[in-house]
Design an enzyme around this catalytic site. Structure first.
Site, PDB file in Angstrom:
ATOM      1  N   ASP A 124       0.822  -1.198   0.000  1.00 35.32           N
ATOM      2  CA  ASP A 124       0.000   0.000   0.000  1.00 35.32           C
ATOM      3  C   ASP A 124       0.864   1.259   0.000  1.00 35.32           C
ATOM      4  O   ASP A 124       1.878   1.338   0.693  1.00 35.32           O
ATOM      5  CB  ASP A 124      -0.886  -0.015   1.259  1.00 35.32           C
ATOM      6  CG  ASP A 124      -1.915   1.096   1.266  1.00 35.32           C
ATOM      7  OD1 ASP A 124      -2.922   0.971   0.554  1.00 35.32           O
ATOM      8  OD2 ASP A 124      -1.699   2.086   1.994  1.00 35.32           O
ATOM      9  N   PHE A 125       0.482   2.257  -0.793  1.00 32.22           N
ATOM     10  CA  PHE A 125       1.056   3.609  -0.768  1.00 32.22           C
ATOM     11  C   PHE A 125       2.585   3.597  -0.784  1.00 32.22           C
ATOM     12  O   PHE A 125       3.243   4.169   0.083  1.00 32.22           O
ATOM     13  CB  PHE A 125       0.547   4.364   0.467  1.00 32.22           C
ATOM     14  CG  PHE A 125       0.591   5.870   0.328  1.00 32.22           C
ATOM     15  CD1 PHE A 125      -0.325   6.524  -0.471  1.00 32.22           C
ATOM     16  CD2 PHE A 125       1.551   6.612   0.996  1.00 32.22           C
ATOM     17  CE1 PHE A 125      -0.282   7.918  -0.604  1.00 32.22           C
ATOM     18  CE2 PHE A 125       1.608   8.002   0.862  1.00 32.22           C
ATOM     19  CZ  PHE A 125       0.684   8.647   0.072  1.00 32.22           C
ATOM     20  N   ARG A 127       4.496   5.212  -2.598  1.00 35.12           N
ATOM     21  CA  ARG A 127       5.081   6.531  -2.821  1.00 35.12           C
ATOM     22  C   ARG A 127       5.342   7.248  -1.496  1.00 35.12           C
ATOM     23  O   ARG A 127       5.883   8.350  -1.470  1.00 35.12           O
ATOM     24  CB  ARG A 127       4.177   7.381  -3.712  1.00 35.12           C
ATOM     25  CG  ARG A 127       2.817   7.690  -3.149  1.00 35.12           C
ATOM     26  CD  ARG A 127       1.983   8.482  -4.139  1.00 35.12           C
ATOM     27  NE  ARG A 127       2.575   9.774  -4.418  1.00 35.12           N
ATOM     28  CZ  ARG A 127       2.207  10.570  -5.412  1.00 35.12           C
ATOM     29  NH1 ARG A 127       1.257  10.175  -6.240  1.00 35.12           N
ATOM     30  NH2 ARG A 127       2.776  11.738  -5.593  1.00 35.12           N
ATOM     31  N   GLU A 149       1.340  -0.094  -4.890  1.00 37.31           N
ATOM     32  CA  GLU A 149       0.344   0.925  -5.243  1.00 37.31           C
ATOM     33  C   GLU A 149       1.033   2.279  -5.324  1.00 37.31           C
ATOM     34  O   GLU A 149       1.337   2.904  -4.318  1.00 37.31           O
ATOM     35  CB  GLU A 149      -0.769   0.971  -4.187  1.00 37.31           C
ATOM     36  CG  GLU A 149      -1.833   2.005  -4.523  1.00 37.31           C
ATOM     37  CD  GLU A 149      -2.621   2.462  -3.310  1.00 37.31           C
ATOM     38  OE1 GLU A 149      -3.797   2.780  -3.470  1.00 37.31           O
ATOM     39  OE2 GLU A 149      -2.055   2.511  -2.199  1.00 37.31           O
ATOM     40  N   HIS A 231     -10.543  -1.432  -4.350  1.00 36.42           N
ATOM     41  CA  HIS A 231     -11.319  -1.204  -3.144  1.00 36.42           C
ATOM     42  C   HIS A 231     -11.454   0.276  -2.794  1.00 36.42           C
ATOM     43  O   HIS A 231     -12.364   0.650  -2.057  1.00 36.42           O
ATOM     44  CB  HIS A 231     -10.687  -1.951  -1.968  1.00 36.42           C
ATOM     45  CG  HIS A 231      -9.285  -1.510  -1.669  1.00 36.42           C
ATOM     46  ND1 HIS A 231      -8.220  -1.856  -2.459  1.00 36.42           N
ATOM     47  CD2 HIS A 231      -8.772  -0.753  -0.670  1.00 36.42           C
ATOM     48  CE1 HIS A 231      -7.119  -1.329  -1.970  1.00 36.42           C
ATOM     49  NE2 HIS A 231      -7.419  -0.647  -0.885  1.00 36.42           N
ATOM     50  N   ASP A 232     -10.539   1.111  -3.286  1.00 37.39           N
ATOM     51  CA  ASP A 232     -10.646   2.549  -3.044  1.00 37.39           C
ATOM     52  C   ASP A 232     -11.585   3.225  -4.042  1.00 37.39           C
ATOM     53  O   ASP A 232     -12.418   4.049  -3.680  1.00 37.39           O
ATOM     54  CB  ASP A 232      -9.262   3.210  -3.132  1.00 37.39           C
ATOM     55  CG  ASP A 232      -8.365   2.835  -1.975  1.00 37.39           C
ATOM     56  OD1 ASP A 232      -8.862   2.780  -0.833  1.00 37.39           O
ATOM     57  OD2 ASP A 232      -7.165   2.602  -2.202  1.00 37.39           O
ATOM     58  N   TRP A 342     -12.686 -11.702 -31.003  1.00 35.94           N
ATOM     59  CA  TRP A 342     -12.614 -12.838 -31.927  1.00 35.94           C
ATOM     60  C   TRP A 342     -11.331 -13.632 -31.657  1.00 35.94           C
ATOM     61  O   TRP A 342     -10.309 -13.086 -31.202  1.00 35.94           O
ATOM     62  CB  TRP A 342     -12.577 -12.367 -33.375  1.00 35.94           C
ATOM     63  CG  TRP A 342     -13.810 -11.671 -33.850  1.00 35.94           C
ATOM     64  CD1 TRP A 342     -14.859 -12.198 -34.536  1.00 35.94           C
ATOM     65  CD2 TRP A 342     -14.092 -10.264 -33.722  1.00 35.94           C
ATOM     66  NE1 TRP A 342     -15.807 -11.244 -34.829  1.00 35.94           N
ATOM     67  CE2 TRP A 342     -15.360 -10.039 -34.341  1.00 35.94           C
ATOM     68  CE3 TRP A 342     -13.443  -9.168 -33.125  1.00 35.94           C
ATOM     69  CZ2 TRP A 342     -15.954  -8.789 -34.398  1.00 35.94           C
ATOM     70  CZ3 TRP A 342     -14.045  -7.923 -33.164  1.00 35.94           C
ATOM     71  CH2 TRP A 342     -15.273  -7.742 -33.805  1.00 35.94           C
TER      72      TRP A 342
END
Length: 345
Positions: A124-125, A127, A149, A231-232, A342
Site C-alpha cells: 500500500d502507498f 510513494r 500501489e 477497493h478505493d 474474436w
C-alpha cells in the site's frame, strides 16, 4: 488484507481466525492460485496516546514509541527522521530509516510468508517511502510476486482530462526506477484513462495515440498491473468509480492486451461474472502475456480495434468493426455491450 489498525502478528478478525486464514491459503494453493497479502507498511494506527493526548504510541508485538514516526508528519508529533516520501494523513507515517523499524517489518513479512503462506504482497502507498526500503523488504521476504500501489493523478483542465499526459508518465517512470524494478507498480493512469475514455465517445481516437496505449502508459507493459477498479475507487468507498455499465469495455481491453490484468473482486460476483470468465479463459487459451504484440487496426471516434499476437482481435466502442478473413479465419469468441472479441482459427 492486513488492516492498518490491527497489531502486527494478530490476524484474528471478525472474518475468521488465523487458522481459518491458513486453511484458506492452503486451499488456494491446492488449485494453483497464488495468494498476496495487502501489506500496509507506510503508516500504522497507534494504540495509546502520549502525554499530549496524541495517538503515537504503538502496542502489540511491535511496541514502538514516537521515534518510529517521521518528524515532519504534521499530526502525530513524531521524533523520527524526515519522511522519504509523501504523507498519508489518516494515520502516523512510519520512519523506515530507523533500523529497528525495518528489522521488525522484515520479521513480520517473513512470518507471514512462512507461517500463513502468503506468496507475495500488494504494498500500500509505496510513494510514501523510499524505494530502497522496499528493496530491503523484498529481499528479506522473497515474494513470488509483489505489486506496489503508486497512485498518481492525471492532468486536467476545466474538469476534463488533458490530451498531453507526459508529466504524469514521467512521474510514474521515476517512481518505477526508484522501486528498482523489484515491484510491479500499480499505476493510476490505467484506471483513470479507462474511466475518462469510457465517458467519452472519442475512445478510438484517444487510444490511437501511442502514448495513450497501454504499452506506453507509465513506462512499459512488462512491469505493470492493470486495473479498472479497486477497493478505493469502487466497492463501498466509491471514491472514483469506473463509468457504470461500461466495466466490460474495460475488461475487454485489459484481458486481451499486454500487461498483468487484475479483476476486481466485486466484479467477479456481479452480473459480469460469465463475461469476465470467458475473457480470462480466452486470454489463457491464446497465451496472451505481458510481452504480447498489439497491432491497432482501427481507431475512430466511436471505435477502437486491435489484433493481439495475431491470435485475438478486439473491438471496443459502438462503432462497426470486424477483422478481415484471409489466411486466418476469425471466430467470434465473446461479446457484450459495445465490445466484441474474436479468436483466430
Amino acid at each position: 488484507m492486513l488492516i492498518l489498525n490491527l497489531p502486527y502478528f494478530i490476524l484474528c478478525v471478525r472474518y475468521g481466525s488465523v487458522e481459518e486464514l491458513k486453511d484458506l491459503v492452503k486451499k488456494f494453493h491446492e488449485v494453483g492460485i497464488r495468494v498476496l497479502g495487502d501489506a500496509v507498511l507506510n503508516h500504522r494506527c497507534a494504540h495509546y496516546q502520549n502525554v499530549n493526548g496524541i495517538w503515537n504510541i504503538f502496542g502489540g508485538h511491535l511496541s514502538w514509541d514516537d521515534r518510529a514516526i517521521v518528524c515532519d508528519d504534521p499530526h502525530f508529533q513524531g521524533r523520527g527522521n524526515k519522511s522519504s516520501g509523501d504523507s498519508f494523513h489518516a494515520a502516523p507515517n512510519i520512519d523506515h530509516s530507523q533500523e529497528f523499524v525495518r528489522k521488525d517489518l522484515k520479521d513480520w513479512l517473513c512470518w507471514l510468508r512462512k507461517e500463513v503462506g502468503y506468496d507475495g504482497w500488494r504494498l500500500d502507498f509505496v510513494r510514501g517511502f523510499w524505494g530502497g526500503y522496499v528493496k530491503d523488504y523484498m529481499e528479506a521476504s522473497e515474494p513470488y510476486f509483489a505489486v506496489g500501489e503508486y497512485w498518481d493523478s492525471l492532468s486536467y483542465e476545466y474538469g476534463e482530462m488533458e490530451y498531453n499526459q507526459d508529466a504524469h508518465r514521467q512521474r510514474l517512470l521515476i517512481g518505477l526506477m526508484i522501486q528498482l524494478e523489484l515491484l510491479v507498480p500499480s499505476m493510476s493512469l490505467q484506471k483513470e484513462s479507462f474511466t475518462q475514455l469510457c465517458k467519452s465517445v472519442s475512445t478510438g481516437a484517444c487510444l490511437m495515440r501511442k502514448e495513450n496505449h497501454l504499452e506506453y502508459l507509465g513506462g512499459g507493459h512488462l512491469v505493470r498491473c492493470i486495473i479498472i477498479e479497486n477497493h478505493d475507487t469502487g466497492s463501498t468507498q466509491g471514491h472514483w468509480r469506473f463509468p457504470s455499465s461500461k466495466e466490460m469495455q474495460g475488461y475487454a481491453y485489459i484481458l486481451t492486451h499486454p500487461g498483468t490484468p487484475a479483476v476486481f473482486y466485486d466484479h467477479i460476483f456481479s452480473r459480469y461474472k460469465q463475461e469476465i470468465a470467458k475473457l480470462i479463459s480466452l486470454r489463457c487459451k491464446c497465451k496472451i502475456h505481458c510481452r504480447s504484440t498489439v497491432k491497432i487496426t482501427k481507431a475512430e471516434r466511436d471505435v477502437y480495434a486491435a489484433i493481439i499476437d495475431e491470435k485475438v482481435a478486439v473491438k471496443i466502442g459502438p462503432g462497426h468493426y470486424e477483422p478481415s478473413n484471409g489466411p486466418k479465419k476469425w471466430i467470434l469468441a465473446a461479446e457484450g455491450q459495445d465490445y466484441k472479441v474474436w479468436e483466430a482459427s
